[in-house]
Design a protein around this motif. Sequence first.
Motif, PDB file in Angstrom:
ATOM      1  N   VAL A 286       0.819  -1.190  -0.021  1.00  0.00           N
ATOM      2  CA  VAL A 286      -0.136   0.146  -0.110  1.00  0.00           C
ATOM      3  C   VAL A 286       0.924   1.290   0.114  1.00  0.00           C
ATOM      4  O   VAL A 286       1.023   1.974   1.093  1.00  0.00           O
ATOM      5  N   PRO A 287       1.596   1.488  -1.195  1.00  0.00           N
ATOM      6  CA  PRO A 287       2.317   2.862  -1.128  1.00  0.00           C
ATOM      7  C   PRO A 287       1.814   3.927  -0.997  1.00  0.00           C
ATOM      8  O   PRO A 287       2.491   4.820  -0.058  1.00  0.00           O
ATOM      9  N   ALA A 288       0.696   4.298  -0.941  1.00  0.00           N
ATOM     10  CA  ALA A 288      -0.054   5.476  -0.548  1.00  0.00           C
ATOM     11  C   ALA A 288      -0.022   5.603   0.903  1.00  0.00           C
ATOM     12  O   ALA A 288       0.223   6.698   1.468  1.00  0.00           O
ATOM     13  N   ARG A 289      -0.046   4.686   1.727  1.00  0.00           N
ATOM     14  CA  ARG A 289      -0.008   4.442   3.139  1.00  0.00           C
ATOM     15  C   ARG A 289       1.371   4.452   3.580  1.00  0.00           C
ATOM     16  O   ARG A 289       1.838   5.208   4.632  1.00  0.00           O
ATOM     17  N   TYR A 290       2.310   3.833   2.927  1.00  0.00           N
ATOM     18  CA  TYR A 290       3.721   3.774   3.327  1.00  0.00           C
ATOM     19  C   TYR A 290       4.451   5.093   3.520  1.00  0.00           C
ATOM     20  O   TYR A 290       5.319   5.287   4.105  1.00  0.00           O
ATOM     21  N   LYS A 291       4.182   5.905   2.388  1.00  0.00           N
ATOM     22  CA  LYS A 291       4.756   7.268   1.937  1.00  0.00           C
ATOM     23  C   LYS A 291       4.603   8.114   3.010  1.00  0.00           C
ATOM     24  O   LYS A 291       5.455   9.043   3.445  1.00  0.00           O
ATOM     25  N   PHE A 292       3.474   7.870   4.016  1.00  0.00           N
ATOM     26  CA  PHE A 292       2.987   8.737   4.930  1.00  0.00           C
ATOM     27  C   PHE A 292       3.373   8.588   6.522  1.00  0.00           C
ATOM     28  O   PHE A 292       3.274   9.160   7.336  1.00  0.00           O
ATOM     29  N   LEU A 293       4.469   7.389   6.489  1.00  0.00           N
ATOM     30  CA  LEU A 293       4.723   7.052   7.715  1.00  0.00           C
ATOM     31  C   LEU A 293       6.007   8.027   8.205  1.00  0.00           C
ATOM     32  O   LEU A 293       6.433   8.604   7.364  1.00  0.00           O
ATOM     33  N   LYS A 294       6.105   8.326   9.370  1.00  0.00           N
ATOM     34  CA  LYS A 294       7.112   9.028   9.903  1.00  0.00           C
ATOM     35  C   LYS A 294       8.457   8.684   9.877  1.00  0.00           C
ATOM     36  O   LYS A 294       8.676   7.499   9.564  1.00  0.00           O
ATOM     37  N   LYS A 295       9.583   9.429  10.530  1.00  0.00           N
ATOM     38  CA  LYS A 295      10.699   8.972  10.662  1.00  0.00           C
ATOM     39  C   LYS A 295      10.756   8.001  11.648  1.00  0.00           C
ATOM     40  O   LYS A 295       9.857   7.906  12.420  1.00  0.00           O
ATOM     41  N   ASP A 296      11.892   7.108  11.508  1.00  0.00           N
ATOM     42  CA  ASP A 296      12.054   6.154  12.700  1.00  0.00           C
ATOM     43  C   ASP A 296      11.724   6.542  14.011  1.00  0.00           C
ATOM     44  O   ASP A 296      10.998   5.913  14.844  1.00  0.00           O
ATOM     45  N   ASN A 297      12.307   7.634  14.558  1.00  0.00           N
ATOM     46  CA  ASN A 297      12.119   8.065  15.793  1.00  0.00           C
ATOM     47  C   ASN A 297      10.907   8.472  16.220  1.00  0.00           C
ATOM     48  O   ASN A 297      10.327   8.413  17.249  1.00  0.00           O
ATOM     49  N   SER A 298      10.021   9.300  15.189  1.00  0.00           N
ATOM     50  CA  SER A 298       8.745   9.401  15.603  1.00  0.00           C
ATOM     51  C   SER A 298       7.874   8.422  15.569  1.00  0.00           C
ATOM     52  O   SER A 298       7.006   8.272  16.450  1.00  0.00           O
ATOM     53  N   GLU A 299       7.881   7.242  14.929  1.00  0.00           N
ATOM     54  CA  GLU A 299       7.455   5.942  15.224  1.00  0.00           C
ATOM     55  C   GLU A 299       7.531   5.339  16.426  1.00  0.00           C
ATOM     56  O   GLU A 299       6.518   4.798  16.968  1.00  0.00           O
ATOM     57  N   ILE A 300       8.730   5.264  16.759  1.00  0.00           N
ATOM     58  CA  ILE A 300       9.204   4.664  17.816  1.00  0.00           C
ATOM     59  C   ILE A 300       8.514   5.393  19.169  1.00  0.00           C
ATOM     60  O   ILE A 300       8.160   4.931  20.236  1.00  0.00           O
ATOM     61  N   GLN A 301       8.294   6.801  19.155  1.00  0.00           N
ATOM     62  CA  GLN A 301       7.888   7.654  20.167  1.00  0.00           C
ATOM     63  C   GLN A 301       6.442   6.976  20.307  1.00  0.00           C
ATOM     64  O   GLN A 301       5.815   7.048  21.539  1.00  0.00           O
ATOM     65  N   ALA A 302       5.840   7.126  19.140  1.00  0.00           N
ATOM     66  CA  ALA A 302       4.347   6.471  19.096  1.00  0.00           C
ATOM     67  C   ALA A 302       3.995   5.072  19.788  1.00  0.00           C
ATOM     68  O   ALA A 302       3.203   4.880  20.569  1.00  0.00           O
ATOM     69  N   ILE A 303       4.916   4.339  19.492  1.00  0.00           N
ATOM     70  CA  ILE A 303       5.037   2.932  20.081  1.00  0.00           C
ATOM     71  C   ILE A 303       5.252   3.050  21.764  1.00  0.00           C
ATOM     72  O   ILE A 303       4.615   2.409  22.443  1.00  0.00           O
ATOM     73  N   THR A 304       6.245   3.767  22.110  1.00  0.00           N
ATOM     74  CA  THR A 304       6.699   3.898  23.449  1.00  0.00           C
ATOM     75  C   THR A 304       5.373   4.353  24.262  1.00  0.00           C
ATOM     76  O   THR A 304       4.978   4.017  25.393  1.00  0.00           O
ATOM     77  N   ARG A 305       4.822   5.323  23.717  1.00  0.00           N
ATOM     78  CA  ARG A 305       3.463   6.016  24.211  1.00  0.00           C
ATOM     79  C   ARG A 305       2.398   4.864  24.504  1.00  0.00           C
ATOM     80  O   ARG A 305       1.565   4.584  25.719  1.00  0.00           O
ATOM     81  N   ILE A 306       2.231   3.884  23.372  1.00  0.00           N
ATOM     82  CA  ILE A 306       1.184   2.812  23.781  1.00  0.00           C
ATOM     83  C   ILE A 306       1.902   1.909  24.766  1.00  0.00           C
ATOM     84  O   ILE A 306       0.860   1.570  25.670  1.00  0.00           O
ATOM     85  N   ILE A 307       3.038   1.522  24.599  1.00  0.00           N
ATOM     86  CA  ILE A 307       3.512   0.594  25.493  1.00  0.00           C
ATOM     87  C   ILE A 307       3.526   1.206  27.033  1.00  0.00           C
ATOM     88  O   ILE A 307       3.035   0.433  28.210  1.00  0.00           O
ATOM     89  N   THR A 308       3.724   2.363  27.262  1.00  0.00           N
ATOM     90  CA  THR A 308       3.627   3.152  28.466  1.00  0.00           C
ATOM     91  C   THR A 308       2.148   2.944  29.079  1.00  0.00           C
ATOM     92  O   THR A 308       1.823   2.695  30.152  1.00  0.00           O
ATOM     93  N   GLU A 309       1.117   3.028  28.141  1.00  0.00           N
ATOM     94  CA  GLU A 309      -0.300   3.206  28.510  1.00  0.00           C
ATOM     95  C   GLU A 309      -0.574   1.913  28.961  1.00  0.00           C
ATOM     96  O   GLU A 309      -1.529   1.532  29.880  1.00  0.00           O
ATOM     97  N   GLU A 310      -0.132   0.553  27.956  1.00  0.00           N
ATOM     98  CA  GLU A 310      -0.671  -0.590  28.369  1.00  0.00           C
ATOM     99  C   GLU A 310      -0.017  -1.068  29.532  1.00  0.00           C
ATOM    100  O   GLU A 310      -0.848  -1.869  30.582  1.00  0.00           O
TER     101      GLU A 310
END
Length: 658
Positions: A154-178
Amino acid sequence: MAHIKQLDEQTIKQIAAGEVIERPASVVKELVENAIDAGASRIDVAVKQGGIAEIRVQDNGSGIPQNECLLAFQNHATSKLSRIDDLNNLLSMGFRGEALASIAAVSHVTLISKPSAQENAYMVELQGSEVLKQQACAANNGTQFIVRNLFYNVPARYKFLKKDNSEIQAITRIITEEALAAANIAFTLSNNDKIILQTPGNNDRLSVIQALFGTEVADKLLPIESDPNFTLTCSGYIGRADLTRKSRRMEYFFVNNRSFASNIILKAVEAAVQDYLMTRTFPVAFLFLDLPANLVDVNVHPRKLEVRFWNDNEVYRAVYHQVKNSFSAYLQAQATNYPPNNSPVINTEEVKSEQIELPAFKAIEPFTASIPNEQDNSSNPATLDTPISQSEFIVPAVNNLMRTPELKENVTIYNDISAVASNIDAGETRSTTGSATKGTIERLFNAGLERVDGKADELHKLPSAEYLGQLFLTYLLFACDNALYFVDQHAMHERTIYEKLCNAAKRQEKIISKTQDLLVPYSFTLCPADSLIISENLAELSEQGYKLQQTADGSFVLAAIPADQIGNNLKQLVEDLLQALDVKQGGFAAELSKTQRLLATKACRSAIMAHDFVERTRVPALLDAWLKCLNPFQCPHGRPVCLKLERNELEKACKRKV
């Protein structure tokens, strides 16, 4: 109009996947919540390149039987409910049976699972929902998911992914909440084989908070006691008055152990503690709500981020009452045990829920005016005439600033608003030491202060206006054309410095800030999400004059800061920098770029502060530089610089006219 046609199955799956799987953090959330539902006591999450390249989630839960491994990837296949009525009493994290099917549709996914009663583990591998392999294998009890190449098809979705650090920040927030919601589960999160966070899994929420946010936060939390008289009961922790933030980044809400967002809860918590906190600050809160499952609908958002309550009014009252009483009980205990100087004990009457009136609920916009609290700043700004760019760009000089000024000739400082009215009426300048009555103050500021926004001709009257002096050592007062002008000295100077810094950046001039080594370097620790933000921006912070290093244990050392910020509260400075770098968590000026937000923070910390004494001789130069700004009407954070009070309005307020 084009002809109507039936979409093929693969396109349908990919579109449906986009509603559930938005980014790598969405995958992590779904897989972790499945592991929680499986009764795991340990969940390990390992990602590569912020989850874009690979996500690996392993648990020691009940596992998936061999004959159900492929079925788990079918649309709407779930173990959480059997019929629609089950939604009324739903307590599991996942339930719609869309997560695994959606993940498989847009990635290469491998499932390895072994229930304790099954002799061997079983592995299935899919790509774009197509089964590539299935076979028996060796593995420990539990389940492991490996997701690679997310959105490869799904290239249309892939190109809107953020930089690696932005994505790991979002993952960190998720794991913190869980991890906060499931204190009985030990979590680990690593990125590129580096541990980011881990929790003990000892079923002690305060221990989890300490592991995630540090001892400094955990030690300043007050317990929230549940009140069984309410259908909805609250537990958790609320930060003391000396533990606040400038955004809502540290407000975590859970209902039946599910993280969620709610304006109702947010308003109730902030209203309950607003009397105890300084303005423009937000509480640190970890609030856990418990109520019967049939009184809350968790199925109102595709990614389960929002919930709907049975009665908003009752929810507000319950939260407000329980948080308020917990805070009041602490203050009562403090006053009883430690009366300062034999002062009377504070009377903190219990808040009666039936007396609370629920205000009209409005959608809460992102907070865009998180201004550093100048009253807490004990700095003595140095001279700002140091060259900071290769083109000899100079920040306007501000000399002779004193925290406790000695009154000099031709200097007037007003501490009494009524005196300002008298002086305008009499046409003279004088000092007063009297105190204005509460009624006088209220009448004056109810008289119709007008923001001078978009009216450049009004502002350009000020250089020729009569300068009266300072009000509260914060506002410069000018009288002109039967009107009184209030100029916020901090906002004015902050805007001036900010625009000059931005102009230098636009000209692609390297801004060279004169730095000053700290006599004692400032060491501090941050929660995992904030640590990622700072570590990602170390180079840019260095360019702005903030010399930071990350130590082996993950803490930070601030060794040098811009010379004109010596004397600043360093703890507050770090919070300001975080606020500038993390605008998504309720920071200021969302329309500004990260660089502009950093420059705004730098300008704020370099500018004249409230309670700084400004000599009369410096006022013309300050006005001249400010009035050359492209936008002289607001500071970079959006606060007004100048307010105007017409004499006619003042006389109406003072009942001289009707």
